[in-house]
Design an enzyme around this catalytic site. Sequence first.
Site, PDB file in Angstrom:
ATOM      1  N   TYR A  28       0.877  -1.180   0.000  1.00  0.00           N
ATOM      2  CA  TYR A  28       0.000   0.000   0.000  1.00  0.00           C
ATOM      3  C   TYR A  28       0.914   1.229   0.000  1.00  0.00           C
ATOM      4  CZ  TYR A  28      -4.388  -2.469   0.863  1.00  0.00           C
ATOM      5  OH  TYR A  28      -5.502  -3.259   0.731  1.00  0.00           O
TER       6      TYR A  28
ATOM      7  N   HIS B 248      -4.417  -3.100  -7.645  1.00  0.00           N
ATOM      8  CA  HIS B 248      -5.665  -3.765  -7.259  1.00  0.00           C
ATOM      9  C   HIS B 248      -6.780  -2.755  -6.992  1.00  0.00           C
ATOM     10  CE1 HIS B 248      -8.503  -6.469  -5.415  1.00  0.00           C
ATOM     11  NE2 HIS B 248      -8.496  -5.753  -4.310  1.00  0.00           N
ATOM     12  N   HIS B 249      -6.485  -1.723  -6.228  1.00  0.00           N
ATOM     13  CA  HIS B 249      -7.459  -0.632  -6.083  1.00  0.00           C
ATOM     14  C   HIS B 249      -6.760   0.661  -5.676  1.00  0.00           C
ATOM     15  CE1 HIS B 249      -7.928  -1.712  -1.618  1.00  0.00           C
ATOM     16  NE2 HIS B 249      -7.753  -0.421  -1.592  1.00  0.00           N
TER      17      HIS B 249
ATOM     18  N   HIS C 209      -3.188   0.311  -3.759  1.00  0.00           N
ATOM     19  CA  HIS C 209      -2.906  -1.055  -3.308  1.00  0.00           C
ATOM     20  C   HIS C 209      -2.352  -1.836  -4.489  1.00  0.00           C
ATOM     21  CE1 HIS C 209      -4.666  -5.236  -2.053  1.00  0.00           C
ATOM     22  NE2 HIS C 209      -3.351  -5.218  -2.013  1.00  0.00           N
TER      23      HIS C 209
ATOM     24  N   HIS D  79     -16.925  -4.407  -2.633  1.00  0.00           N
ATOM     25  CA  HIS D  79     -15.494  -4.749  -2.652  1.00  0.00           C
ATOM     26  C   HIS D  79     -15.173  -5.899  -1.714  1.00  0.00           C
ATOM     27  CE1 HIS D  79     -11.216  -4.025  -3.284  1.00  0.00           C
ATOM     28  NE2 HIS D  79     -11.044  -4.081  -1.969  1.00  0.00           N
TER      29      HIS D  79
ATOM     30  N   HIS E  29     -12.052  -9.377  -1.688  1.00  0.00           N
ATOM     31  CA  HIS E  29     -10.880  -9.916  -2.350  1.00  0.00           C
ATOM     32  C   HIS E  29     -11.251 -11.233  -3.027  1.00  0.00           C
ATOM     33  CE1 HIS E  29      -7.965  -7.235   0.179  1.00  0.00           C
ATOM     34  NE2 HIS E  29      -8.551  -6.581  -0.811  1.00  0.00           N
TER      35      HIS E  29
ATOM     36  N   MET F 134     -11.819  -8.646   2.595  1.00  0.00           N
ATOM     37  CA  MET F 134     -12.520  -7.417   2.956  1.00  0.00           C
ATOM     38  C   MET F 134     -14.006  -7.595   2.652  1.00  0.00           C
ATOM     39  SD  MET F 134     -10.076  -4.278   1.651  1.00  0.00           S
ATOM     40  CE  MET F 134      -8.437  -4.025   2.353  1.00  0.00           C
TER      41      MET F 134
END
Length: 701
Positions: A227, A262-263, A344, A422, A424, A497
């Site tokens: 992150y 990823h985001h 991320h 959201h 994973h 998550m």
Amino acid sequence: MLLQIFTKLCIFVVYIWQNVNCAHHSDAIAHKSVRHQNWQRLEMMDNNGLYWLEWQVKEKDIYFKATVNTRGFIGLGFSKKDARMSSADMVLLWVDDHTGKANALDCHGSLEHPHGAPIQDDTQNYHVIDGRQNETHTIVEFKRLVETCDPYDIPLSHDTVKVLWSFGNEDPIHGNLDGHGKNRGAKPMHLLNPVFRKQSMTAKQVTHQWDIVVNNVTLEPSMDTLYWCKIVSAPMLKQKHHIIGYEPLLTHISKSDETIVHHMTLFECSTKSYPGSNAASWDVWVRSTGTVCNSNSLTPRDWDSCSTPVAVWSIGSSGQFLPEHVGIPIGGSSGVKYYMLEIHYDNQKALRAIDHSGFRIHYTPEIRPNDGGIIISGVSISDTQIIPPGQKLYRNVGICGPSCSNVLFPEDGIKIISGTLHTHRAGRKMSLRHIRGGKELPRIIEDDNYDYKYQQFHQLANETVVLPGDYIITDCAYDTLHRKRTTFGGYSTKQEMCLSFITYYPKIELAGCYSMTPVREFFEMFGVNQFYSLNMTDVENLFLYNGNLLDYMPNTVYSKSKTNHTDMTAEDMVVEGSLLNKLLISDPVEFHDRTFLSHLNQLPWSEPLFTKRVEHAMITGKHMTFCRVSNESMSIPSEIIRYPNFTTFVKPPSSCTYNLFIDSIQISSSSSRLLAHFFLSLLLVGICLRQPYEMPIRSGH
């Protein structure tokens, strides 16, 4: 027979009663929210602009228009499972070269012959409206029912669906699909949701762009998850402007479309959140390249004030543009001065990569009627979120309740215009639920075919009003059938998550609204009362404030065992570093000297009754709720509540009997005709009963 009829009537009466009551609660405020009607979608299906698909929904029908750079056939298909033709509902379209007549052939793939030609359906449910071709293109307009009641056709819904496309050089006479091999692909979509486009927005308004990117962030092969946070200063705008949309700027790996991002989230920052903060530090941070996020040693404390999202992107998304009556404020004398970009990175393939991804923000000086914002809601990220191994669908829930909505929501509520769900890798189903007065209202968002790789915003055709006192519940279901160890909440994609990013108006001082199982209750649920050298208050602080175990027990006992990582998977290594693997149980004595993680691993997760009991207890038990406010002068204490007691919303019954079974049956060509005749018989009987959806099925069918 009388019992069967009575059962049907009871179910039907419950459905009618519930929906009348839901209507009673919602009609009074429905007129205050916007309904987007007569919307149309246009998507480029390939990467080169050769295949364009346009569609809109009118009552029970969905109307399509395919414009493709070919004089041969056009293929269009839908699949819930994957992007393979063998599991798809398809239609072949062409304009006859000799007669000029447009044709549509309703067909489906074959699981027995996955590479064979499509099989024609017994019933043709696609109907041509118009069609033509010129020297280069074929254009066909056609329609079908959203729900055809044909076991070969996939019912279209708000769930994610894979839309398959193809085209060839010749008309599909005698099964000829020449050219299909290279001219094909698939895109996940939310077919029944409207989408607001950049082109339509920017054509009507004066707009500007603001690009926010990181500068050469380097990932080494050893970095599985990273992150990275970067502080940026807002554009110099003397007057208030409105953000009308945003899109990702992604660094791709070599020449592929792959990215290790990823985001991403762009947060507003407050420069006055902590006593003694130096405002000049923010300009220093702007000039830096950034640092690791959420690190007690590397991340400046002031960055915790960057909590209110203004832009959110997740894997598979193209960004978001807002409807014309809403804009997110930026600039002006009282506007936010600094923002934080959080990215991320998910480096599953152990690559060495240099990244400079970020956002392109579109904003306008033409102020819209409403200031909007984004709220994050769901399960607070913590090891207390668990999903046992070997589970087909295991649920977690996050609650946003009256402790937030009563304090911060205006009297006439907030209006939700869109949301993204959201999880994973283990996420399979998600919904955003809405509770008022002891009754669940229709789901704000629901995706029973959730695709972790396609996290596009769900744009609502009808905005949802959430009033003070209402509950919003983020409900996630996970598949861990192929996992050997418990999955915990966390930041890596090997962890999980359960979050929803909600776009709404009018803007309020709420950045996030979360819940988690209270720490003490979490450990007691698994029979653990005490750890060595730590009381439960210390343990709670470790979880709630991201504490360091050594701060609480620097010279005392905790698990320091060194594990041989040679044969460990990346998933095992993530779990190995968990705080739960460092806490040694002292009470009860039968568990003493175990780490809590090893204790969890010895529980009988393969026993369905035990697992369901844990799932039920964690959902319906106590929840600690948190309101994260963006106004530094306001603080709302956390609160421990019980899961609300409410009547669950019942979906309108399907008019198609086969939908009760189709998700669990894979139709093969050898059994499909028999199955079709079976469903037809059920439908005929059901018509006589007027309630075909509740036909009982005896064992053996």
